[in-house]
Design an enzyme around this catalytic site. Sequence first.
Site, short mmCIF file in Angstrom:
data_model
loop_
_atom_site.label_atom_id
_atom_site.label_comp_id
_atom_site.label_asym_id
_atom_site.label_seq_id
_atom_site.Cartn_x
_atom_site.Cartn_y
_atom_site.Cartn_z
N ARG A 255 0.83 -1.21 0.00
CA ARG A 255 0.00 0.00 0.00
C ARG A 255 0.86 1.25 0.00
O ARG A 255 0.49 2.27 -0.60
CB ARG A 255 -0.96 -0.03 1.19
N HIS B 295 -7.52 7.05 12.20
CA HIS B 295 -7.03 5.67 12.11
C HIS B 295 -5.56 5.58 11.78
O HIS B 295 -5.08 4.53 11.37
CB HIS B 295 -7.84 4.91 11.04
N THR C 258 -17.99 7.61 2.69
CA THR C 258 -17.84 6.59 3.72
C THR C 258 -19.08 5.71 3.79
O THR C 258 -20.21 6.19 3.65
CB THR C 258 -17.56 7.22 5.11
N ASN D 131 -22.04 10.99 -1.00
CA ASN D 131 -21.52 9.65 -1.25
C ASN D 131 -21.96 9.14 -2.62
O ASN D 131 -22.94 9.62 -3.17
CB ASN D 131 -22.04 8.71 -0.13
N LEU D 132 -21.22 8.13 -3.11
CA LEU D 132 -21.59 7.59 -4.43
C LEU D 132 -22.92 6.85 -4.36
O LEU D 132 -23.68 6.79 -5.32
CB LEU D 132 -20.48 6.64 -4.91
N GLU D 133 -23.17 6.24 -3.17
CA GLU D 133 -24.41 5.42 -3.03
C GLU D 133 -24.91 5.60 -1.60
O GLU D 133 -24.22 6.17 -0.75
CB GLU D 133 -24.06 3.96 -3.27
N ALA E 195 -17.31 12.39 -5.37
CA ALA E 195 -16.83 13.41 -4.43
C ALA E 195 -16.17 14.58 -5.17
O ALA E 195 -16.40 15.75 -4.80
CB ALA E 195 -15.84 12.77 -3.46
C1 BV8 Z 1 -12.63 0.30 18.43
C2 BV8 Z 1 -6.94 1.26 9.37
C3 BV8 Z 1 -12.80 -0.38 20.67
C4 BV8 Z 1 -6.66 -0.05 8.73
C5 BV8 Z 1 -9.26 1.13 9.88
C6 BV8 Z 1 -17.19 -6.54 16.25
C7 BV8 Z 1 -15.94 -7.13 16.40
C8 BV8 Z 1 -14.78 -6.38 16.54
C9 BV8 Z 1 -14.85 -4.98 16.53
C10 BV8 Z 1 -16.09 -4.43 16.37
C11 BV8 Z 1 -17.26 -5.17 16.24
N1 BV8 Z 1 -18.28 -4.31 16.10
C12 BV8 Z 1 -17.83 -3.05 16.13
C13 BV8 Z 1 -16.50 -3.11 16.32
C14 BV8 Z 1 -15.63 -2.00 16.42
C15 BV8 Z 1 -14.86 -1.85 15.11
C16 BV8 Z 1 -15.83 -1.69 13.98
O1 BV8 Z 1 -16.48 -0.68 13.85
N2 BV8 Z 1 -15.92 -2.75 13.14
C17 BV8 Z 1 -16.84 -2.72 12.03
C18 BV8 Z 1 -16.22 -3.46 10.85
C19 BV8 Z 1 -18.14 -3.36 12.48
N3 BV8 Z 1 -14.10 -0.65 15.29
C20 BV8 Z 1 -12.87 -0.76 15.79
O2 BV8 Z 1 -12.29 -1.79 16.01
C21 BV8 Z 1 -12.23 0.58 16.11
N4 BV8 Z 1 -11.78 0.53 17.46
O3 BV8 Z 1 -13.82 0.22 18.33
O4 BV8 Z 1 -11.99 0.11 19.61
C22 BV8 Z 1 -11.89 -0.48 21.81
C23 BV8 Z 1 -12.09 0.38 22.89
C24 BV8 Z 1 -11.25 0.27 23.96
C25 BV8 Z 1 -10.21 -0.67 23.97
C26 BV8 Z 1 -10.01 -1.51 22.86
C27 BV8 Z 1 -10.86 -1.42 21.76
C28 BV8 Z 1 -11.04 0.82 15.21
C29 BV8 Z 1 -11.52 0.96 13.79
C30 BV8 Z 1 -10.35 1.37 12.93
C31 BV8 Z 1 -10.02 0.23 12.00
N5 BV8 Z 1 -8.99 0.69 11.07
N6 BV8 Z 1 -8.31 1.59 9.09
C32 BV8 Z 1 -6.14 0.21 7.34
O5 BV8 Z 1 -6.66 1.11 6.65
O6 BV8 Z 1 -5.20 -0.51 6.98
S1 BV8 Z 1 -10.85 1.17 9.33
C33 BV8 Z 1 -10.81 1.13 7.65
O7 BV8 Z 1 -12.05 0.65 7.19
C34 BV8 Z 1 -10.72 2.48 7.05
O8 BV8 Z 1 -9.84 3.32 7.76
C35 BV8 Z 1 -12.14 2.96 7.07
O9 BV8 Z 1 -12.41 3.58 8.29
C36 BV8 Z 1 -12.91 1.69 7.04
C37 BV8 Z 1 -13.58 1.58 5.71
O10 BV8 Z 1 -14.63 2.48 5.75
P1 BV8 Z 1 -14.84 3.62 4.65
O11 BV8 Z 1 -13.78 4.64 4.77
O12 BV8 Z 1 -16.23 4.06 4.83
O13 BV8 Z 1 -14.59 2.93 3.26
P2 BV8 Z 1 -15.58 1.97 2.47
O14 BV8 Z 1 -14.79 1.37 1.37
O15 BV8 Z 1 -16.27 1.07 3.45
O16 BV8 Z 1 -16.69 2.94 1.87
C38 BV8 Z 1 -16.34 3.85 0.86
C39 BV8 Z 1 -17.60 4.59 0.48
O17 BV8 Z 1 -17.25 5.57 -0.51
C40 BV8 Z 1 -18.67 3.71 -0.12
O18 BV8 Z 1 -19.91 3.98 0.51
C41 BV8 Z 1 -18.72 4.12 -1.60
O19 BV8 Z 1 -20.03 4.14 -2.10
C42 BV8 Z 1 -18.20 5.53 -1.55
N7 BV8 Z 1 -17.49 5.97 -2.76
C43 BV8 Z 1 -16.74 5.21 -3.60
N8 BV8 Z 1 -16.25 5.99 -4.59
C44 BV8 Z 1 -16.69 7.26 -4.35
C45 BV8 Z 1 -17.47 7.24 -3.18
N9 BV8 Z 1 -18.05 8.35 -2.68
C46 BV8 Z 1 -17.86 9.51 -3.36
N10 BV8 Z 1 -17.12 9.60 -4.49
C47 BV8 Z 1 -16.52 8.50 -5.01
N11 BV8 Z 1 -15.79 8.62 -6.13
#
Ligand code: BV8
Length: 252
Positions: free
Chosen positions: A64, A114, A200, A225-227, A243
């Site tokens: 990456r 993040h 997002t 957002n796109l969708e 965007a």
């Molecule tokens: C925490 C770094 C607690 C990595 C990232 C069950 C089990 C385990 C954990 C959990 C669970 N339920 C909830 C959790 C918590 C978990 C979580 O939320 N999990 C989710 C999956 C359910 N969260 C965590 O673990 C966080 N920490 O909760 O800690 C805690 C508290 C105390 C002590 C200990 C622990 C930490 C979360 C951070 C994870 N790291 N990134 C890396 O990048 O290598 S997250 C990673 O995925 C990204 O950073 C980003 O945040 C995420 C992806 O999301 P998006 O950015 O939204 O991207 P995505 O592709 O999904 O969507 C893109 C959108 O753009 C789409 O909608 C698309 O339509 C749109 N799009 C596309 N093209 C365009 C567009 N829009 C406009 N224009 C375009 N051209």
Amino acid sequence: MSRLPLGSTTSLLVLTGAGISAESGIPTFRDAGGLWEGHSMAEVASPEGFAANPQQVWRFYGERRRNMTGVTPNAAHHALVAAEKRLGDRFLLVTQNVDALHTAAGSERMIELHGNLMRTRCSVCDRPSFADTSTYNDKLPTCETCDGRGRKSLLRPDIVWFGEAINPQLMNRISRFLATASTRRTPSGYADLVFLAIGTSGNVYPAAGLVNAVRGIGGHTYLANLEESDNGYQFQETILGKASEVVPALFA
Ligand code: BV8
């Protein structure tokens, strides 16, 4: 296309996700269908994955880092820099992205929730993270500070993995911004506060909870957002489109 209702006292909180960088050529997580270069999130973006196979994790992040070569911010990133210059301390950008494109575009009032792909830190000691574009394909980097203390510790990407806590100081900074914003009211009595989420899918917490926090204090919420997104129903307004086209128009 509606423009954001930014008055002379309006505060603007922006949240960006992978979608804002899609047109700069960085594939989103959803586009990758949850599998990155053939790996699951758990394998390459969790502390358990790093403990089990640090070399595979470093290969993944090295790839990456290499993919960032020649990648530049797009019009959406630049529009947010202009908005920051216009609003000053009434502007705050929170990004979920680790691609550092907001910094490259010139954003300053910005929180990298993040972490940052181009920085490395020690997995054990509290030495500060450092800028690092190296890729470690067939060797594991270790910490010199720990070496000095007779300990062998692995260096790791300065990234928040799934299951890892977000730095509480960053969350506090967001809360303080919202608390200050909520003291300013519009003539109709709402908080003079706008929340704009861009590119997002709204499924990763705590970032995906921000829309609720803003609505809870009477702010107005927009999704560009796109969708439709997983938490799209929580937004009062949704503007669908790319965007790089939609975001500049919101600030026209
Ligand atoms: C925490 C770094 C607690 C990595 C990232 C069950 C089990 C385990 C954990 C959990 C669970 N339920 C909830 C959790 C918590 C978990 C979580 O939320 N999990 C989710 C999956 C359910 N969260 C965590 O673990 C966080 N920490 O909760 O800690 C805690 C508290 C105390 C002590 C200990 C622990 C930490 C979360 C951070 C994870 N790291 N990134 C890396 O990048 O290598 S997250 C990673 O995925 C990204 O950073 C980003 O945040 C995420 C992806 O999301 P998006 O950015 O939204 O991207 P995505 O592709 O999904 O969507 C893109 C959108 O753009 C789409 O909608 C698309 O339509 C749109 N799009 C596309 N093209 C365009 C567009 N829009 C406009 N224009 C375009 N051209």
